[in-house]
Design a protein around this motif. Structure first.
Motif, PDB file in Angstrom:
ATOM      1  N   THR A 405     -43.890  -9.286  -7.438  1.00 11.01           N
ATOM      2  CA  THR A 405     -43.733 -10.736  -7.571  1.00 11.01           C
ATOM      3  C   THR A 405     -43.202 -11.087  -8.950  1.00 11.01           C
ATOM      4  O   THR A 405     -42.295 -11.917  -9.096  1.00 11.01           O
ATOM      5  N   LEU A 406     -43.762 -10.464  -9.977  1.00 13.69           N
ATOM      6  CA  LEU A 406     -43.306 -10.718 -11.342  1.00 13.69           C
ATOM      7  C   LEU A 406     -41.868 -10.244 -11.531  1.00 13.69           C
ATOM      8  O   LEU A 406     -41.087 -10.870 -12.249  1.00 13.69           O
ATOM      9  N   LYS A 407     -41.519  -9.132 -10.887  1.00 10.92           N
ATOM     10  CA  LYS A 407     -40.158  -8.598 -11.001  1.00 10.92           C
ATOM     11  C   LYS A 407     -39.139  -9.589 -10.447  1.00 10.92           C
ATOM     12  O   LYS A 407     -38.028  -9.729 -10.981  1.00 10.92           O
ATOM     13  N   LEU A 408     -39.514 -10.310  -9.402  1.00 14.17           N
ATOM     14  CA  LEU A 408     -38.604 -11.305  -8.838  1.00 14.17           C
ATOM     15  C   LEU A 408     -38.314 -12.399  -9.866  1.00 14.17           C
ATOM     16  O   LEU A 408     -37.171 -12.855  -9.998  1.00 14.17           O
ATOM     17  N   TYR A 419     -32.596  -9.298 -21.694  1.00  7.82           N
ATOM     18  CA  TYR A 419     -32.499  -8.406 -22.844  1.00  7.82           C
ATOM     19  C   TYR A 419     -33.630  -8.691 -23.834  1.00  7.82           C
ATOM     20  O   TYR A 419     -34.329  -7.779 -24.298  1.00  7.82           O
ATOM     21  N   CYS A 420     -33.828  -9.967 -24.158  1.00  8.95           N
ATOM     22  CA  CYS A 420     -34.856 -10.366 -25.126  1.00  8.95           C
ATOM     23  C   CYS A 420     -36.246  -9.992 -24.629  1.00  8.95           C
ATOM     24  O   CYS A 420     -37.092  -9.528 -25.403  1.00  8.95           O
ATOM     25  N   PHE A 421     -36.496 -10.199 -23.342  1.00 10.40           N
ATOM     26  CA  PHE A 421     -37.808  -9.892 -22.775  1.00 10.40           C
ATOM     27  C   PHE A 421     -38.074  -8.387 -22.781  1.00 10.40           C
ATOM     28  O   PHE A 421     -39.140  -7.935 -23.221  1.00 10.40           O
ATOM     29  N   ALA A 422     -37.119  -7.597 -22.304  1.00 10.49           N
ATOM     30  CA  ALA A 422     -37.312  -6.152 -22.251  1.00 10.49           C
ATOM     31  C   ALA A 422     -37.568  -5.569 -23.641  1.00 10.49           C
ATOM     32  O   ALA A 422     -38.374  -4.644 -23.808  1.00 10.49           O
ATOM     33  N   PHE A 423     -36.917  -6.119 -24.645  1.00 12.43           N
ATOM     34  CA  PHE A 423     -37.090  -5.655 -26.024  1.00 12.43           C
ATOM     35  C   PHE A 423     -38.547  -5.757 -26.469  1.00 12.43           C
ATOM     36  O   PHE A 423     -39.026  -4.953 -27.282  1.00 12.43           O
ATOM     37  N   CYS A 424     -39.282  -6.726 -25.915  1.00 13.46           N
ATOM     38  CA  CYS A 424     -40.671  -6.958 -26.328  1.00 13.46           C
ATOM     39  C   CYS A 424     -41.617  -5.845 -25.882  1.00 13.46           C
ATOM     40  O   CYS A 424     -42.779  -5.817 -26.316  1.00 13.46           O
ATOM     41  N   SER A 425     -41.157  -4.923 -25.047  1.00 12.74           N
ATOM     42  CA  SER A 425     -42.005  -3.788 -24.678  1.00 12.74           C
ATOM     43  C   SER A 425     -42.250  -2.866 -25.869  1.00 12.74           C
ATOM     44  O   SER A 425     -43.121  -1.997 -25.825  1.00 12.74           O
ATOM     45  N   LEU A 426     -41.490  -3.059 -26.964  1.00 11.84           N
ATOM     46  CA  LEU A 426     -41.723  -2.287 -28.186  1.00 11.84           C
ATOM     47  C   LEU A 426     -43.060  -2.627 -28.836  1.00 11.84           C
ATOM     48  O   LEU A 426     -43.641  -1.802 -29.540  1.00 11.84           O
ATOM     49  N   PHE A 427     -43.545  -3.850 -28.615  1.00 11.27           N
ATOM     50  CA  PHE A 427     -44.812  -4.251 -29.216  1.00 11.27           C
ATOM     51  C   PHE A 427     -45.978  -3.637 -28.442  1.00 11.27           C
ATOM     52  O   PHE A 427     -45.909  -3.513 -27.219  1.00 11.27           O
ATOM     53  N   MET A 491     -48.367 -11.050 -24.873  1.00  9.46           N
ATOM     54  CA  MET A 491     -47.860 -10.793 -23.525  1.00  9.46           C
ATOM     55  C   MET A 491     -49.025 -10.313 -22.666  1.00  9.46           C
ATOM     56  O   MET A 491     -49.839  -9.503 -23.124  1.00  9.46           O
ATOM     57  N   HIS A 492     -49.110 -10.812 -21.458  1.00 11.64           N
ATOM     58  CA  HIS A 492     -50.090 -10.279 -20.517  1.00 11.64           C
ATOM     59  C   HIS A 492     -49.774  -8.806 -20.272  1.00 11.64           C
ATOM     60  O   HIS A 492     -48.615  -8.389 -20.294  1.00 11.64           O
ATOM     61  N   ASP A 493     -50.814  -8.011 -20.049  1.00 14.92           N
ATOM     62  CA  ASP A 493     -50.612  -6.569 -19.819  1.00 14.92           C
ATOM     63  C   ASP A 493     -49.603  -6.305 -18.707  1.00 14.92           C
ATOM     64  O   ASP A 493     -48.777  -5.383 -18.797  1.00 14.92           O
ATOM     65  N   LEU A 494     -49.679  -7.095 -17.635  1.00 15.23           N
ATOM     66  CA  LEU A 494     -48.762  -6.880 -16.517  1.00 15.23           C
ATOM     67  C   LEU A 494     -47.330  -7.228 -16.899  1.00 15.23           C
ATOM     68  O   LEU A 494     -46.384  -6.571 -16.453  1.00 15.23           O
ATOM     69  N   MET A 495     -47.161  -8.258 -17.718  1.00 25.68           N
ATOM     70  CA  MET A 495     -45.828  -8.593 -18.212  1.00 25.68           C
ATOM     71  C   MET A 495     -45.310  -7.476 -19.121  1.00 25.68           C
ATOM     72  O   MET A 495     -44.118  -7.158 -19.117  1.00 25.68           O
ATOM     73  N   HIS A 496     -46.215  -6.887 -19.901  1.00 23.29           N
ATOM     74  CA  HIS A 496     -45.824  -5.755 -20.749  1.00 23.29           C
ATOM     75  C   HIS A 496     -45.392  -4.576 -19.878  1.00 23.29           C
ATOM     76  O   HIS A 496     -44.394  -3.903 -20.167  1.00 23.29           O
ATOM     77  N   ALA A 499     -41.956  -5.358 -18.617  1.00 27.11           N
ATOM     78  CA  ALA A 499     -40.950  -5.170 -19.669  1.00 27.11           C
ATOM     79  C   ALA A 499     -40.644  -3.690 -19.863  1.00 27.11           C
ATOM     80  O   ALA A 499     -39.484  -3.298 -20.005  1.00 27.11           O
ATOM     81  N   THR A 500     -41.688  -2.865 -19.863  1.00 29.13           N
ATOM     82  CA  THR A 500     -41.507  -1.416 -20.013  1.00 29.13           C
ATOM     83  C   THR A 500     -40.715  -0.845 -18.848  1.00 29.13           C
ATOM     84  O   THR A 500     -39.835   0.002 -19.021  1.00 29.13           O
ATOM     85  N   SER A 501     -41.012  -1.347 -17.642  1.00 32.10           N
ATOM     86  CA  SER A 501     -40.345  -0.860 -16.435  1.00 32.10           C
ATOM     87  C   SER A 501     -38.851  -1.183 -16.451  1.00 32.10           C
ATOM     88  O   SER A 501     -38.015  -0.318 -16.163  1.00 32.10           O
TER      89      SER A 501
END
Length: 643
Positions: A405-408, A419-427, A491-496, A499-501
């Motif tokens: 659901t979040l992926k949608l 791009y900006c969101f995926a970059f936040c997986s570095l945190f 970021m919520h863990d699931l959002m993290h 982002a990592t995915s």
């Protein structure tokens, strides 16, 4: 991945704009090759959006995108080299003596550079041509424009506040508070887990309880610790001490930490929240539990976890099972995020579609809020029916899994926000992200594009990007200053996890679980407590195309030789070597940076936490693209954006 590539392609085309094209051609004369390169990139960009959709069910398309990713990054680096060289010529012409300029711009010098770079352009152009030819095998459709999304502005500037905090959880709140205030328990210190799947709002519920008036009056001492993936007893004790004393702990030996802990909590009636516990290692838990049993009678430990096994290991009071919101509460929360001012529309078709969409969210507040934010911009009956009939069936929801659901909602983001969101997986997870720093990092990588408004600076545009992601629920726990500006978030863990995915192999985070770097990695971060002088420099040499290196607090043992560690990382845009005051004490020495001037692509450099104001190497003056230089934890000494 395609969203990332779409953004890189835009950057390349920007570097081949008529003005830049003219300047490069005048200096070195690559007219034909540059035209061909521009045409190839434009053609590839046109099919990227379709490729992103097809890669879900096609391993071949996914492999094609991975090959393309490498080539596009290399093309971007090459064109950035041209821009840097052109700027260097301008600076030398302006600042150097006639003799030096004459030597530098000698025919032999320029001819050698032109031959070398001309060959590189030809190689990268042919490489992209070959990849482009492979695209014919996938019947990718041309889509030069993204689907318009979320162009409707919210009139409620505070709509990002977590609405689920007061929706459907009153009974849960009363039940947990009742257990926490129960004085009939036999143990001095009792343990109550709140257990439920990700996104249900366990942390939000715990926060509601933690800040309630009843709890405030009942306990002498309250402490809150985010545990997350790394269940390290020493680190947890440090965090408990920090929460108990409101002071940052120095790096102490374990026996000293235990003495300090007992001095602060023993004989006191305390409430300790251990948020987001994952470790199912009973031995580690028993070690920590033993240190906490000295509290006065009636002390309580509240544990939030997704794991029933963790709940069974830790509890002395029967775990509180958190379920999904009921149908009325789910619909109410959805209305708050999907419709203007939370008002249910009069159109019965939209309402019916909305209720079916809510059912797909299975009562999970994070999913409801995210879907509602996604649909906020849709006002017509046709848009809602199209989404319900075409997009919703794509969610292959598994039990207790809301990531699809979040992926949608991620899929619906415009490419620059992906791009900006995926970059936040570095945190790290649970990390308090400083918004000003985040925007500077985005700018350093060229993620933030100039707007048509000449009065709007890049930081303003970057802040709009952030607010757009916040309003779409990709960030949470927003903290505001006295002027109403958001200065910090999480970021919520699931959002993290999301982002990592979506980041794939281009982002790598080194921690206790992962001690390997993909050679394709462009962005690398090192988690708390990892000694980067042991083994990490060798790993970094593999990632010689690295653009980002973020270190979240160097340790006392770290004695990193930057010259040898980053010598092969000549494409670095961001280098963060700060010593974190919040984790460790300040340092008197500066890592070896004598050759830092060779990092000509560097835009962001953080050396804060070091006593280095008079020890900066001379070569730092060669960093002609440097935008941000941090020399203290609170002061940005220089911020210069070159458009």
């Amino acid at each position: 991945m395609a969203g990332v590539l779409f953004n890189i392609a835009q950057g390349i085309l920007g570097n081949l704009s008529p003005l830049a094209f003219k300047e490069i051609n005048q200096l070195w004369g690559f007219k034909d090759e540059l035209k061909k390169l521009k045409g190839t990139v434009f053609t590839i960009q046109a099919v990227l959006l379709d490729a992103e959709e097809q890669q879900v069910g096609s391993h071949a398309v996914r492999n094609w995108l991975e090959k393309l990713e490498d080539a596009m990054y290399d093309a971007d680096d090459l064109l950035d080299d041209f821009s840097i060289e052109a700027l260097r010529r301008e600076i030398m012409t302006r600042d150097k003596t006639a003799k030096e300029v004459c030597i530098f711009f000698s025919k032999s010098n320029q001819l050698l550079y032109a031959l070398k770079m001309g060959h590189k352009i030809k190689v990268i152009r042919k490489r992209l041509d070959a990849i482009n030819a492979d695209a014919m095998n996938f019947n990718l459709k041309l889509r030069t424009k993204e689907t318009p999304v979320m162009n409707k502005k919210r009139d409620n500037t505070h709509s990002f506040v977590q609405a689920e905090a007061i929706i459907g959880r009153e009974c849960d709140k009363k039940a947990v508070i009742s257990h926490l205030m129960d004085s009939s328990v036999k143990e001095n210190v009792s343990i109550l887990p709140i257990v439920g799947i990700g996104g249900l709002g366990k942390t939000t519920l715990a926060q509601l309880i933690f800040t309630s008036k009843e709890i405030e009056k009942h306990f002498e001492l309250k402490m809150w610790v985010c545990v997350s993936d790394n269940f390290d007893v020493k680190i947890i004790v440090e965090k408990i001490l920090e929460s108990a004393t409101n002071k940052k702990t120095k790096k102490l030996a374990m026996n000293t930490l235990v003495k300090e802990l007992r001095k602060n909590i023993d004989e006191k009636k305390f409430l300790l929240v251990l948020d987001d516990v994952w470790s199912e290692d009973i031995n580690q838990w028993l070690k920590l539990k033993e240190l906490l049993m000295g509290g006065a009678r009636g002390s309580k430990i509240l544990v939030t976890t997704r794991s029933e096994k963790v709940a069974n290991i830790t509890h002395t009071i029967k775990p509180h099972l958190l379920s999904g919101l009921n149908e009325p509460a789910s619909w109410f929360l959805f209305k708050q995020t999907a419709f203007e001012k939370g008002q249910e529309p009069k159109n019965s078709i939209i309402v019916e579609s909305g209720r079916e969409i809510v059912k797909k969210c299975a009562g999970v507040p994070l999913a409801i809020r995210t879907m509602g934010s996604l649909l906020y911009s849709k006002t017509s009956e046709t848009e809602w029916l199209t989404f319900k009939n075409n997009e919703l069936p794509k969610i292959t929801q598994k039990e207790n899994d809301i990531l699809p659901t979040l992926k949608l909602s991620y899929d619906y983001l415009p490419s620059h926000l992906k791009y900006c969101f995926a970059f936040c997986s570095l945190f790290p997870k649970d990390y308090k992200i400083d918004i000003s720093t985040l925007i500077k990092l985005w700018i350093a990588h060229g993620f933030v594009k100039s707007s048509d408004d000449q009065n709007q600076c890049l930081e303003d545009v970057g802040n709009e990007y952030f607010m757009d992601l916040l309003l779409r629920s990709f960030f949470q726990e927003a903290k505001m200053d006295e002027f109403g500006n958001v200065i910090e978030c999480k970021m919520h863990d699931l959002m993290h996890d999301l982002a990592t995915s979506v980041a794939g192999s281009w982002i790598t985070t080194l921690d206790d679980k992962k001690r390997n770097i993909d050679e394709k990695a462009r962005h690398v971060s090192v988690a708390y407590g990892i000694n980067i002088s042991r083994g990490v420099p060798t790993l970094l040499c593999k990632a010689n195309r690295m653009r980002t290196f973020l270190c979240f607090g160097l340790s006392v043992e770290d004695n990193i030789d930057c010259d040898s560690t980053f010598s092969s990382s000549k494409f670095l845009r961001v280098l963060d070597l700060h010593h974190d005051f919040t984790v460790y004490s300040t340092f008197d020495s500066l890592p070896n940076l004598s050759s830092i001037g060779k990092l000509k692509h560097l835009r962001y450099l953080d050396l804060s936490g070091n006593k280095i104001m008079k020890k900066l190497p001379d070569s730092i003056t060669n960093l002609q693209n440097l935008q941000t230089l941090r020399l203290s934890n609170y002061i940005v000494v220089a911020v210069v954006y070159k458009n």
